[in-house]
Design a protein around this motif. Sequence first.
Motif, PDB file in Angstrom:
ATOM      1  N   TYR A 411       0.885  -1.395  -0.210  1.00  0.00           N
ATOM      2  CA  TYR A 411      -0.023  -0.096   0.088  1.00  0.00           C
ATOM      3  C   TYR A 411       0.768   1.332  -0.020  1.00  0.00           C
ATOM      4  N   SER A 412       0.291   2.275  -0.554  1.00  0.00           N
ATOM      5  CA  SER A 412       0.946   3.785  -0.621  1.00  0.00           C
ATOM      6  C   SER A 412       1.316   4.251   0.726  1.00  0.00           C
ATOM      7  N   HIS A 413       2.380   4.516   1.361  1.00  0.00           N
ATOM      8  CA  HIS A 413       2.240   5.086   2.608  1.00  0.00           C
ATOM      9  C   HIS A 413       3.486   5.943   2.448  1.00  0.00           C
ATOM     10  N   LEU A 414       3.384   6.985   3.684  1.00  0.00           N
ATOM     11  CA  LEU A 414       4.477   8.009   3.765  1.00  0.00           C
ATOM     12  C   LEU A 414       5.637   7.704   4.701  1.00  0.00           C
ATOM     13  N   TYR A 415       6.789   7.999   4.363  1.00  0.00           N
ATOM     14  CA  TYR A 415       8.153   7.744   4.904  1.00  0.00           C
ATOM     15  C   TYR A 415       8.999   8.738   4.989  1.00  0.00           C
ATOM     16  N   THR A 416       9.756   8.824   5.931  1.00  0.00           N
ATOM     17  CA  THR A 416      10.639   9.766   6.054  1.00  0.00           C
ATOM     18  C   THR A 416      12.144   8.925   6.486  1.00  0.00           C
ATOM     19  N   LYS A 425      11.427   5.591   8.779  1.00  0.00           N
ATOM     20  CA  LYS A 425      10.506   5.490   9.647  1.00  0.00           C
ATOM     21  C   LYS A 425       9.051   5.889   8.924  1.00  0.00           C
ATOM     22  N   ALA A 426       8.072   4.878   9.037  1.00  0.00           N
ATOM     23  CA  ALA A 426       6.962   4.892   8.636  1.00  0.00           C
ATOM     24  C   ALA A 426       5.896   5.992   9.053  1.00  0.00           C
ATOM     25  N   LEU A 427       5.219   6.975   8.531  1.00  0.00           N
ATOM     26  CA  LEU A 427       4.464   8.105   9.177  1.00  0.00           C
ATOM     27  C   LEU A 427       3.068   7.431   9.099  1.00  0.00           C
ATOM     28  N   THR A 428       2.757   6.792   8.222  1.00  0.00           N
ATOM     29  CA  THR A 428       1.438   6.273   8.074  1.00  0.00           C
ATOM     30  C   THR A 428       1.469   4.613   7.726  1.00  0.00           C
ATOM     31  N   SER A 429       0.496   4.065   8.244  1.00  0.00           N
ATOM     32  CA  SER A 429       0.546   2.413   7.733  1.00  0.00           C
ATOM     33  C   SER A 429      -0.817   1.735   7.864  1.00  0.00           C
ATOM     34  N   GLY A 430      -1.301   0.725   7.372  1.00  0.00           N
ATOM     35  CA  GLY A 430      -2.351   0.313   7.206  1.00  0.00           C
ATOM     36  C   GLY A 430      -2.972  -0.337   5.968  1.00  0.00           C
ATOM     37  N   ASN A 431      -3.909  -1.126   5.921  1.00  0.00           N
ATOM     38  CA  ASN A 431      -4.442  -1.246   4.617  1.00  0.00           C
ATOM     39  C   ASN A 431      -5.180  -0.368   3.788  1.00  0.00           C
ATOM     40  N   TYR A 432      -4.838   0.681   3.516  1.00  0.00           N
ATOM     41  CA  TYR A 432      -5.386   1.748   2.680  1.00  0.00           C
ATOM     42  C   TYR A 432      -4.072   2.528   1.916  1.00  0.00           C
ATOM     43  N   GLU A 433      -4.528   3.599   1.155  1.00  0.00           N
ATOM     44  CA  GLU A 433      -3.601   4.185   0.255  1.00  0.00           C
ATOM     45  C   GLU A 433      -3.494   5.620   0.598  1.00  0.00           C
ATOM     46  N   VAL A 434      -2.380   6.147   0.653  1.00  0.00           N
ATOM     47  CA  VAL A 434      -2.377   7.769   1.008  1.00  0.00           C
ATOM     48  C   VAL A 434      -2.317   8.361  -0.566  1.00  0.00           C
ATOM     49  N   GLN A 435      -3.376   8.947  -0.926  1.00  0.00           N
ATOM     50  CA  GLN A 435      -3.645   9.292  -2.050  1.00  0.00           C
ATOM     51  C   GLN A 435      -2.975  10.570  -2.635  1.00  0.00           C
ATOM     52  N   GLU A 436      -2.990  11.335  -1.744  1.00  0.00           N
ATOM     53  CA  GLU A 436      -2.329  12.881  -2.012  1.00  0.00           C
ATOM     54  C   GLU A 436      -1.453  13.296  -0.723  1.00  0.00           C
ATOM     55  N   VAL A 449      -4.564  13.194   1.743  1.00  0.00           N
ATOM     56  CA  VAL A 449      -5.948  12.479   1.254  1.00  0.00           C
ATOM     57  C   VAL A 449      -5.627  11.090   1.093  1.00  0.00           C
ATOM     58  N   THR A 450      -6.424  10.252   2.149  1.00  0.00           N
ATOM     59  CA  THR A 450      -6.354   8.803   1.947  1.00  0.00           C
ATOM     60  C   THR A 450      -7.829   8.043   1.871  1.00  0.00           C
ATOM     61  N   ASN A 451      -7.863   6.762   1.780  1.00  0.00           N
ATOM     62  CA  ASN A 451      -9.066   6.030   1.511  1.00  0.00           C
ATOM     63  C   ASN A 451      -9.225   5.280   2.692  1.00  0.00           C
ATOM     64  N   GLU A 452      -8.745   5.415   3.759  1.00  0.00           N
ATOM     65  CA  GLU A 452      -8.711   4.656   5.137  1.00  0.00           C
ATOM     66  C   GLU A 452     -10.200   4.324   5.447  1.00  0.00           C
ATOM     67  N   GLY A 456     -13.541   3.321  -1.257  1.00  0.00           N
ATOM     68  CA  GLY A 456     -14.359   4.328  -2.390  1.00  0.00           C
ATOM     69  C   GLY A 456     -14.558   5.754  -1.708  1.00  0.00           C
ATOM     70  N   GLU A 457     -14.037   5.854  -0.852  1.00  0.00           N
ATOM     71  CA  GLU A 457     -14.113   7.316   0.013  1.00  0.00           C
ATOM     72  C   GLU A 457     -12.799   7.986   0.093  1.00  0.00           C
ATOM     73  N   GLN A 458     -12.600   9.273  -0.158  1.00  0.00           N
ATOM     74  CA  GLN A 458     -11.308   9.873   0.163  1.00  0.00           C
ATOM     75  C   GLN A 458     -11.396  10.977   1.243  1.00  0.00           C
ATOM     76  N   HIS A 459     -10.919  11.088   2.217  1.00  0.00           N
ATOM     77  CA  HIS A 459     -10.940  12.049   3.303  1.00  0.00           C
ATOM     78  C   HIS A 459      -9.503  12.832   3.537  1.00  0.00           C
ATOM     79  N   LEU A 460      -9.625  14.397   3.920  1.00  0.00           N
ATOM     80  CA  LEU A 460      -8.569  15.133   4.247  1.00  0.00           C
ATOM     81  C   LEU A 460      -8.207  15.014   5.787  1.00  0.00           C
ATOM     82  N   TYR A 461      -6.852  14.857   5.737  1.00  0.00           N
ATOM     83  CA  TYR A 461      -6.254  14.734   7.274  1.00  0.00           C
ATOM     84  C   TYR A 461      -4.772  15.568   7.246  1.00  0.00           C
ATOM     85  N   LYS A 462      -4.808  15.984   8.748  1.00  0.00           N
ATOM     86  CA  LYS A 462      -3.716  16.686   9.143  1.00  0.00           C
ATOM     87  C   LYS A 462      -2.688  15.942   9.978  1.00  0.00           C
TER      88      LYS A 462
END
Length: 489
Positions: A411-416, A425-436, A449-452, A456-462
Amino acid sequence: MSKFFFFFISIFLSFHSFSQNSLAPLTVEKIMKDPKWIGSSPSSPQWSIGSDTLFFMWNPDKAEGDSVYFITVKDHQPQKNKEQNYRKISSVARLSYNADRSKYVVAQRGNVVLVDVEKGNSRTIISGFEDIRNPSFGFADTKIIYEKDNNIFAWDIASGMLLQLTNISRDAPPVTNKEVSQKGQEGWLAAEQLRYMQVLRERKNKKDSATAYREREKEKTAFTVYTKGKAPYGFSVSDDGNYVSYKTFTTASGKGTIIPNYVTESGFTEDIQGRKKVGSNNGSSSLYLIDRKKDTLYTITADDLPGLKDIPTYFNDYVKLSEKAKKDSANRAINFDNIVWAPSQSYAIVQASSEDNKDRWLCLLSAATGKLTLLDRQHDDAWIAGPGISSNNIGWLSDKEIWYESEATGYSHLYTQNVFTAAKKALTSGNYEVQETELSTDKKSFYLVTNEVHPGEQHLYKLDIASGKKTQLTSATGAHKVTLSPDEK
């Protein structure tokens, strides 16, 4: 709810339009009609520079084409825009801010305009309707860097002096005396002419003296680089201005596809030249680095990257293809996608990808040596793609730490990653995609923006980087299309 207030446009079908059209059966003729029968949705949102007005394209009246509308932070009622108002805004994507975002620079119709956000004034620093591209701040925000005529220039904000950083010529390099001496009869004849004809010797001595004088008087920026006919592109300048990188592209030979176009104004069938067939080699890019202090050109090579000689797994299904690949034992063609310089440092991240889309490499480039050091390799026997993977979605959090996206887990996730210790270091993890992904101006948060919630849904997170805390900013059911204002409010 976050203290930040976001405006966003959710692309949707109105319940009224849907209920009316859902009663009538769908036919091929109806489906292939102009989509206005479905109902018009707003598109292409664009914030004003001051972050108080949101412009967008809309066609609620079922006209021939969309028109520009706008809403404001204080008034959410859409209004049709007047042309003179729309001309006042510039594409936010083309703006380049200085470090504290007190000033920005933008190219407008051949001019370069420097705007002081705090004082609210602007001035045209370069004009003349020239083909000027990609203005930005450099040299610790003391100069404006821009591209013109396949070269890079820097305009000093304080003095107004102009400095040419590169002198790239698409010509072939001049012939040297050594090369002349190796030309057999022609070289011998040239030497004999100079030996016996005093007038030719005098001319050559004057010419050589003049050339030597010009070389002594040249600025450091006059170091000439020859590309032998290839057009340089993809320029990137280090923060101190001492290093400039650029790319050239080599097109692979191969037959393109021809597509017949039957619906033409002439009434005759015409050909559309298409791309090569899938699987054909489209070509590869080369990366170069100019060291302005040493008047040196480095050709950046990726020969040491792991997996360059790997044979794609699907070759095993084709005996002749597999045997040929094993016999050739050649490096796969690669493209250098992006280069991002570390803040105030002489090193950069370089993203490279294989032309067959099976591998992506992130490397650290040392400007002093022109050498690449591997930071991360992502491989997929099928295709390297996914949100934020095939794009140039990389950057620096500090002069030691980078951020990027990877599908290492599937799955597409954010790393540093620390570029010196290689610690990830993984900043996000799980069975979902980081879309933007968008990094905040202060580099303390990410807007994601993820679909966690649902595929079929996309939501904005900070996402707060230090604590790892992630706050959901949207709640309505659906796929949210988010447009962040320049001031992030």
